[in-house]
Design a protein around this motif. Structure first.
Motif, short mmCIF file in Angstrom:
data_model
loop_
_atom_site.label_atom_id
_atom_site.label_comp_id
_atom_site.label_asym_id
_atom_site.label_seq_id
_atom_site.Cartn_x
_atom_site.Cartn_y
_atom_site.Cartn_z
N SER A 39 0.86 -1.18 0.00
CA SER A 39 0.00 0.00 0.00
C SER A 39 0.89 1.23 0.00
CB SER A 39 -0.91 -0.02 1.24
OG SER A 39 -1.71 1.13 1.28
N VAL A 40 0.46 2.25 -0.74
CA VAL A 40 1.21 3.50 -0.88
C VAL A 40 0.34 4.64 -0.36
CG1 VAL A 40 2.47 5.03 -2.44
CG2 VAL A 40 2.38 2.58 -2.90
N ASN A 41 0.87 5.38 0.62
CA ASN A 41 0.20 6.58 1.15
C ASN A 41 0.77 7.80 0.44
OD1 ASN A 41 -1.27 5.08 3.15
ND2 ASN A 41 0.64 4.93 4.31
N MET A 42 -0.12 8.57 -0.23
CA MET A 42 0.33 9.67 -1.06
C MET A 42 -0.45 10.94 -0.74
SD MET A 42 0.79 7.74 -4.74
CE MET A 42 1.85 9.05 -5.38
N LEU A 43 0.05 12.05 -1.25
CA LEU A 43 -0.57 13.36 -1.07
C LEU A 43 -0.42 14.16 -2.35
CD1 LEU A 43 -1.81 15.74 0.60
CD2 LEU A 43 0.54 16.28 1.30
N ILE A 44 -1.52 14.73 -2.82
CA ILE A 44 -1.49 15.70 -3.91
C ILE A 44 -1.83 17.05 -3.29
CG2 ILE A 44 -2.53 16.41 -6.09
CD1 ILE A 44 -3.14 13.52 -6.69
N THR A 45 -0.85 17.94 -3.24
CA THR A 45 -1.01 19.22 -2.57
C THR A 45 -1.89 20.15 -3.40
OG1 THR A 45 0.97 20.11 -3.60
CG2 THR A 45 1.26 18.97 -1.51
N PRO A 46 -2.47 21.17 -2.78
CA PRO A 46 -3.31 22.12 -3.54
C PRO A 46 -2.57 22.85 -4.65
CG PRO A 46 -3.74 22.32 -1.19
CD PRO A 46 -2.55 21.42 -1.32
N ASN A 47 -1.23 22.94 -4.56
CA ASN A 47 -0.50 23.59 -5.64
C ASN A 47 -0.04 22.61 -6.72
OD1 ASN A 47 1.41 22.25 -4.20
ND2 ASN A 47 2.65 24.04 -3.66
N GLY A 48 -0.48 21.31 -6.62
CA GLY A 48 -0.23 20.36 -7.70
C GLY A 48 0.91 19.41 -7.49
N ASP A 49 1.62 19.43 -6.37
CA ASP A 49 2.74 18.51 -6.14
C ASP A 49 2.21 17.14 -5.72
OD1 ASP A 49 4.40 20.60 -6.69
OD2 ASP A 49 4.78 21.11 -4.58
N VAL A 50 2.86 16.08 -6.22
CA VAL A 50 2.52 14.70 -5.88
C VAL A 50 3.62 14.15 -4.99
CG1 VAL A 50 2.03 12.40 -6.76
CG2 VAL A 50 1.26 14.41 -8.04
N GLU B 67 -3.12 10.23 -12.94
CA GLU B 67 -4.49 10.13 -13.44
C GLU B 67 -5.46 10.84 -12.49
OE1 GLU B 67 -7.60 9.08 -15.96
OE2 GLU B 67 -5.42 8.99 -16.27
N LEU B 68 -5.26 10.69 -11.17
CA LEU B 68 -6.12 11.37 -10.21
C LEU B 68 -5.95 12.88 -10.28
CD1 LEU B 68 -5.70 9.05 -7.09
CD2 LEU B 68 -7.69 9.22 -8.58
N LYS B 69 -4.74 13.31 -10.44
CA LYS B 69 -4.48 14.75 -10.54
C LYS B 69 -5.16 15.35 -11.76
CE LYS B 69 -0.67 18.05 -10.93
NZ LYS B 69 0.82 18.20 -11.02
N GLY B 70 -5.21 14.57 -12.83
CA GLY B 70 -5.88 15.05 -14.03
C GLY B 70 -7.38 15.26 -13.80
N HIS B 71 -7.96 14.61 -12.86
CA HIS B 71 -9.37 14.77 -12.53
C HIS B 71 -9.59 15.80 -11.42
CE1 HIS B 71 -9.57 10.88 -14.65
NE2 HIS B 71 -10.83 11.22 -14.92
N GLY B 72 -8.54 16.54 -11.05
CA GLY B 72 -8.67 17.58 -10.04
C GLY B 72 -8.62 17.06 -8.61
N PHE B 73 -8.02 15.91 -8.41
CA PHE B 73 -7.95 15.35 -7.07
C PHE B 73 -6.91 16.10 -6.24
CE2 PHE B 73 -6.97 12.47 -3.68
CZ PHE B 73 -8.13 11.75 -3.46
N VAL B 74 -7.29 16.42 -4.99
CA VAL B 74 -6.40 17.11 -4.05
C VAL B 74 -6.57 16.45 -2.68
CG1 VAL B 74 -5.87 19.26 -2.87
CG2 VAL B 74 -6.49 19.31 -5.28
N GLY B 75 -5.46 16.20 -2.00
CA GLY B 75 -5.54 15.68 -0.65
C GLY B 75 -4.83 14.34 -0.50
N HIS B 76 -5.03 13.73 0.66
CA HIS B 76 -4.41 12.44 0.98
C HIS B 76 -5.21 11.31 0.36
CE1 HIS B 76 -1.51 13.96 4.00
NE2 HIS B 76 -2.46 14.87 4.26
N PHE B 77 -4.53 10.25 -0.03
CA PHE B 77 -5.17 9.05 -0.53
C PHE B 77 -4.20 7.89 -0.39
CE2 PHE B 77 -2.95 10.89 -4.10
CZ PHE B 77 -2.44 9.83 -4.81
N THR B 78 -4.73 6.69 -0.47
CA THR B 78 -3.94 5.46 -0.32
C THR B 78 -4.29 4.52 -1.47
OG1 THR B 78 -3.86 5.66 2.09
CG2 THR B 78 -3.46 3.48 1.16
N LEU B 79 -3.26 3.99 -2.12
CA LEU B 79 -3.43 3.03 -3.21
C LEU B 79 -3.07 1.64 -2.69
CD1 LEU B 79 -1.68 5.04 -6.10
CD2 LEU B 79 -4.11 4.97 -5.51
N ASN B 80 -4.01 0.71 -2.86
CA ASN B 80 -3.82 -0.66 -2.38
C ASN B 80 -3.59 -1.59 -3.57
OD1 ASN B 80 -4.33 0.02 0.38
ND2 ASN B 80 -6.53 0.05 -0.07
N PHE B 81 -2.57 -2.44 -3.44
CA PHE B 81 -2.21 -3.40 -4.48
C PHE B 81 -2.19 -4.79 -3.87
CE2 PHE B 81 -0.42 0.66 -5.66
CZ PHE B 81 -0.67 0.76 -7.03
#
Length: 987
Positions: free
Chosen positions: A732-743, A784-798
């Motif tokens: 699992s990967v814990n990630m953040l897309i900041t309001p200014n666009g950084d991943v 892909e999430l950023k392209g849809h305007g996603f902002v904030g914390h999220f977790t990707l499960n594999f």
């Protein structure tokens, strides 16, 4: 006895004056009413000399009095004399001047009038002495033929009438001395001085006191009359007459009757009115009423008086009853048939009926019109109010949307200079982070989560955000926390190097948390708690801030707009799109990340069965198929079906093997259309039979049967996935897309799950797949999430598994678009280890359990529990940064704890974590009870009961021990390989 007809009532028209020379009626048959027919005075013939009893002051013996007629009484003779004078002297003269005399003055006046009746009338000045020595003077001539008395007062028994004075009670003696009669003087008459002197003398005599006038013959006569009147009131029969429906009230009997029953005259008068009504209804001319019985009936105060009761009060009942019995109801209503009265009453009756019908029709029509108008007006008002409210909501929502967009734009501009973690130091502007760890899930999910308030408080370790000097934290708690818990985290913050931690964070509990049900999301309770919102506004005054949510819903946006701060989370539409299983699968496929074999966006049972049939027939190697509801939390909405339960499964395997042999190992032959059609027909037949019976639900606390799960699956939608064979890990990967666009990638961990695939914790570092492959897939999905305007914390499960013949493979499983517990625990470990630079990997390894539930903990106190930990050497060493640390979310009475085991590598951390479970098993509760738990006996499973709590604890214990054994085996194998490799290098 024959009764003379009574005169007309007082309200009847005045009778015409009789002609001169007409016979004068018998005075004994006349009554002193207000209007008495009068005759012209006979001036030539003197009136018979009659005297009122006691009127003559010179009478000294009975011999000088006029002899009474046989059967006459004093009162009757006085009454006849008075009426004779009233008739003969013309009481209806007009233009008379008024002069008031008392009774003695009246007697003297009568004597003087009789004496001067035949004299010549000469005008002179009149001077008379009245009561109380008052003098009355008139310049007009006195005419004795034109004297008018107040006869109305005489009739009703008023205070100014002479007869009332004569027949009054003795108790009113003093009042009678002051009662006056009214005299009208219409013609001039002369009175000589001797007469005036005699009049004054008699007036003085009448005013003497009782003791001084005891020898006065006039006073004695008056007393005798009064005694007689009292006896009359006492012994009279009090019979009175009702003539043609009206009571004759001017008789002495009626006056005596009224005086005797004056105390309750109102009730007596009511009975008299009923008798009058009875006489009018039956057209009875004469009714003789027994006053005593009438008074007795009135005194009874009966609620209703019947006709029989009224008949008992009638003396001439024998004459009245035949009249009543002879008249029918029609005769009573309409009169005798053939008479004018009959036709008039009939016409009135018909007119009344027609008018009533017309009025009723008009009234009913008016009511219908009024009701219709009310309905129209009500509908119009409702529609108008709805239109106004809709227009107001449109305007308000537009304003809120505009404000929301403005907050988002300002948030993106302020992130790099205010909120970013790289901004730290004394010169950094202050900022406030409002943590609302709410789970704004669907209601059915919130109701199915055991101990829901505790589940919302699992991220209490967010308080570690105060590690930056310019940051203050406001933590909104779902329930009031004990001081021991707050002090425990203050100690953790002090260990991490935060000075005066109590000034850096605040815990806010909504004041209405006890009013709402326990399954309500925290953000909704905060929205409905104005005092808590006001307190947060006061803390935000003059500072920049943002809201950090949990599982996002519409409530978080409302709270943020109330506080005028942005939210570090995606828009609600974006959040809901990627929080579903189907949305996550589409996102993984759009990012060219492998996903499990299956189908998504299924909402119909027939589509579900057909899709599963196709998947089974084309993928016979898959042993288990997973069914997952789109809107889910922690895999509670999951179920599975094993294909071994199909009766045709083994036959299909043999057919495929035979077909492979025929085509010399060509695997594509099994996917030919004809072959698949035959295989699907067999699978579909068995699926309809065995799927409802052999399907297994993983969320037993929510769904009691597979049929119930399938019904909910069709309502919410879901996916069908093949469970890989040979799963080696769940990275699992814990990630953040900041309001200014950084991943940013914050951490990579391996997720710990139990035998029902529910998330239990995490292990760091991640060793299941290569780091580079995992980061590459995560960056592709984040883009892909950023392209849809996603902002904030999220977790990707594999899911990582060993594919048959192809080696290690990784597929995307799900997206959690919010800050998960594994991300919060990783931040806590960085805080404790002093490694705040997220660009560098954490040097220590840890294994964490998000939360465990053991009902035996509810009987242990804080002090006893930690004392027991010290005695068993279960602690966290601050120098070596290793050991076992407990996380508190609620009082131990709730039975929930979290654990973090820190070691040098993942295998050591897992062993320490398993040792923590063994410590609780050996020291908390009855150790034998854990061994008696049967994980396969799930009938009546309830996670909130003691048996259900022990089952969940034992399940966690076994999964942790199994994972620890696997990790230790892998670690030993890798260590052995490294040692062998090092030995070969040396050789």
């Amino acid at each position: 006895m024959v009764f003379a007809p009574a005169p007309p009532a007082s309200g009847s028209p005045r009778s015409p004056r009789p002609k001169p020379g007409a016979a004068m009626p018998d005075p004994s048959l006349l009554y002193a009413t207000e209007e008495v027919p009068t005759l012209p005075p006979v001036m030539a013939v003197p009136m018979p000399k009659t005297s009122l009893i006691g009127a003559g002051a010179t009478t000294s013996s009975r011999r000088n009095r006029t002899r009474r007629k046989k059967g006459a009484t004093k009162a009757s003779e006085a009454r006849i004399d008075f009426l004779n004078m009233k008739i003969n002297k013309g009481m209806h003269g007009s233009g008379a001047a008024a002069l008031t005399l008392n009774e003695q003055e009246y007697a003297i006046h009568m004597r003087q009038t009789n004496a001067a009746y035949s004299t010549k009338f000469e005008p002179s000045k009149t001077r008379l002495t009245g009561a109380n020595n008052s003098t009355f003077t008139s310049n007009s001539s006195y005419n004795p033929a034109s004297v008018r008395y107040d006869t109305k007062a005489l009739e009703v028994g008023g205070s100014s009438g002479f007869l009332n004075t004569v027949y009054g009670n003795r108790t009113r003696e003093r009042e009678r001395q002051t009662q006056l009669n009214t005299v009208d003087i219409s013609e001039q008459v002369s009175i000589d001085e001797s007469q005036q002197q005699t009049l004054a003398t008699k007036s003085t005599t009448s005013r003497l006191p009782k003791d001084e006038g005891a020898g006065n013959p006039l006073q004695q006569e008056i007393e005798q009359i009064r005694n007689y009147l009292d006896m009359l009131d006492q012994y009279s029969l009090h019979n009175f007459i009702i003539w043609k429906g009206s009571t004759v009230t001017n008789t002495p009997e009626f006056s005596s009757f009224k005086r005797k029953y004056d105390t309750f005259w109102g009730s007596v008068l009511g009975c008299i009115n009923l008798l009058e009504t009875l006489a009018r209804d039956y057209q009875i001319q004469l009714v003789v009423v027994d006053g005593a019985k009438c008074a007795e009936l009135a005194a009874c105060d009966a609620p209703a008086i019947t006709e029989e009761d009224l008949l008992e009060c009638i003396s001439n009942k024998d004459q009245v009853l035949p009249i009543i019995n002879s008249q029918s109801s029609d005769t009573i209503k309409f009169g005798t048939r053939g008479t004018k009265t009959f036709y008039r009453n009939c016409a009135i009756r018909i007119q009344t009926w027609v008018r009533m019908c017309l009025k009723v029709a008009w009234y009913q029509n008016e009511i219908r019109r009024r009701r219709a108008a009310c309905i129209v007006q009500t509908s119009w008002r409702r529609c108008s109010a709805e239109w106004r409210v809709r227009a107001m909501l449109v305007i308000r929502r537009a304003e809120q949307a505009k404000a929301w967009e403005k907050l988002g734009e300002d948030f993106g501009k302020d992130w790099g200079r205010v909120f970013d973690e790289s901004v730290d130091g004394e010169d950094a502007p202050p900022c406030v982070i409002v943590h609302v760890p709410s789970l704004s899930l669907e209601e059915y999910l919130r109701l199915g989560i055991p101990r829901f308030p505790v589940s919302q408080n699992l991220q209490l370790h967010r308080l570690t955000d105060v590690k930056r000097s310019n940051v203050e934290v406001i933590y909104v708690a779902p329930f009031p926390m004990d001081d021991e818990i707050v002090d425990y985290y203050k100690k953790i913050l002090e260990v991490g190097g935060v000075e005066a931690p109590h000034t850096r964070f605040s815990v806010v509990v909504p004041e209405n948390v006890d009013i709402f049900p326990s399954h309500f999301p925290l953000s909704a309770i905060l929205q409905y708690s104005p005092h808590a919102l006001h307190r947060i506004r006061q803390m935000l005054r003059g500072k920049k801030g943002y809201l950090m949510p949990g599982y996002q819903g519409w409530q978080e946006k409302k709270v943020a707009l109330s506080l005028s701060i942005p939210v570090l989370a995606p828009k609600l539409e974006t959040f809901q799109r990627f929080a579903t299983r189907s949305g996550a699968k589409r996102c993984f496929m759009a990012a060219d990340v492998s996903v499990p074999v299956g189908a998504h966006d299924i909402y119909d049972e027939e589509d579900f069965v057909v899709a599963l049939c196709k998947l089974i027939s084309s993928n016979l190697d898959v042993k288990r198929w997973m069914f997952k509801i789109d809107v889910d939390y922690n895999n509670v909405g999951s179920a599975y079906f094993d294909v071994k339960h199909l009766g045709c499964y083994n036959a299909l395997l043999k057919e495929r093997e035979t077909l492979f042999n025929i085509h010399k190992g060509d695997t594509t032959c099994w996917h030919l259309p004809d072959v698949q059609l035959l295989a699907r027909a067999k699978v579909l037949k068995d699926l309809r039979k065995f799927l409802p019976l052999k399907g297994v639900c993983l969320g037993r606390e929510m769904f009691s049967s597979f049929r119930q799960f399938l019904s909910h699956f069709m309502r919410m939608g879901g996916v069908i996935e093949a469970e890989p064979i040979g799963v080696v890990g769940r990275p699992s990967v814990n990630m953040l897309i900041t309001p200014n666009g950084d991943v940013r990638i914050e951490s990579c961990v391996d997720v710990l799950v139990d035998d029902e695939s529910k998330t239990q914790g995490s292990v760091y570092p991640m060793k299941s797949v290569p780091q580079k492959a995992l980061v590459g897939a995560a960056n592709a999905v984040a883009t892909e999430l950023k392209g849809h305007g996603f902002v904030g914390h999220f977790t990707l499960n594999f899911i990582a598994y060993n594919a048959h013949g192809t080696g290690l493979r990784m597929i995307g499983s799900s997206i959690e678009p919010y800050a998960t517990n594994s991300a919060g625990i990783h931040n806590l470990m960085r805080f404790l280890c002093g490694e705040n630079n997220k660009k560098k990997a954490l040097s220590r390894s840890y294994a964490a359990i998000d939360a465990m539930y053991n009902p035996s903990l509810s009987s242990v106190q804080y002090g006893s529990f930690f004392k027991l930990c010290r005695m068993q050497a279960v602690s966290f060493d601050l120098e070596t940064l290793s050991g076992l640390m407990f996380l508190l979310f609620d009082s131990l009475a709730a039975g929930s704890l979290g654990m973090i085991a820190v070691g040098d590598h993942a295998a050591e951390s897992m062993e320490k974590l398993a040792g923590g479970f063994q410590f609780i098993k050996a020291n908390i509760g009855n150790p034998a009870a854990y061994n008696e738990v049967n994980l396969n006996d799930l009938d009546g499973f309830d996670a909130d009961l003691e048996g259900g709590g022990l089952i969940s604890f034992v399940r966690q214990l076994k999964s942790v021990e199994a994972e620890a054994t696997t990790k230790m085996a892998i670690y030993k194998e890798q260590k052995m390989k490294s040692l062998m490799k090092a030995a070969k290098v040396k050789i």
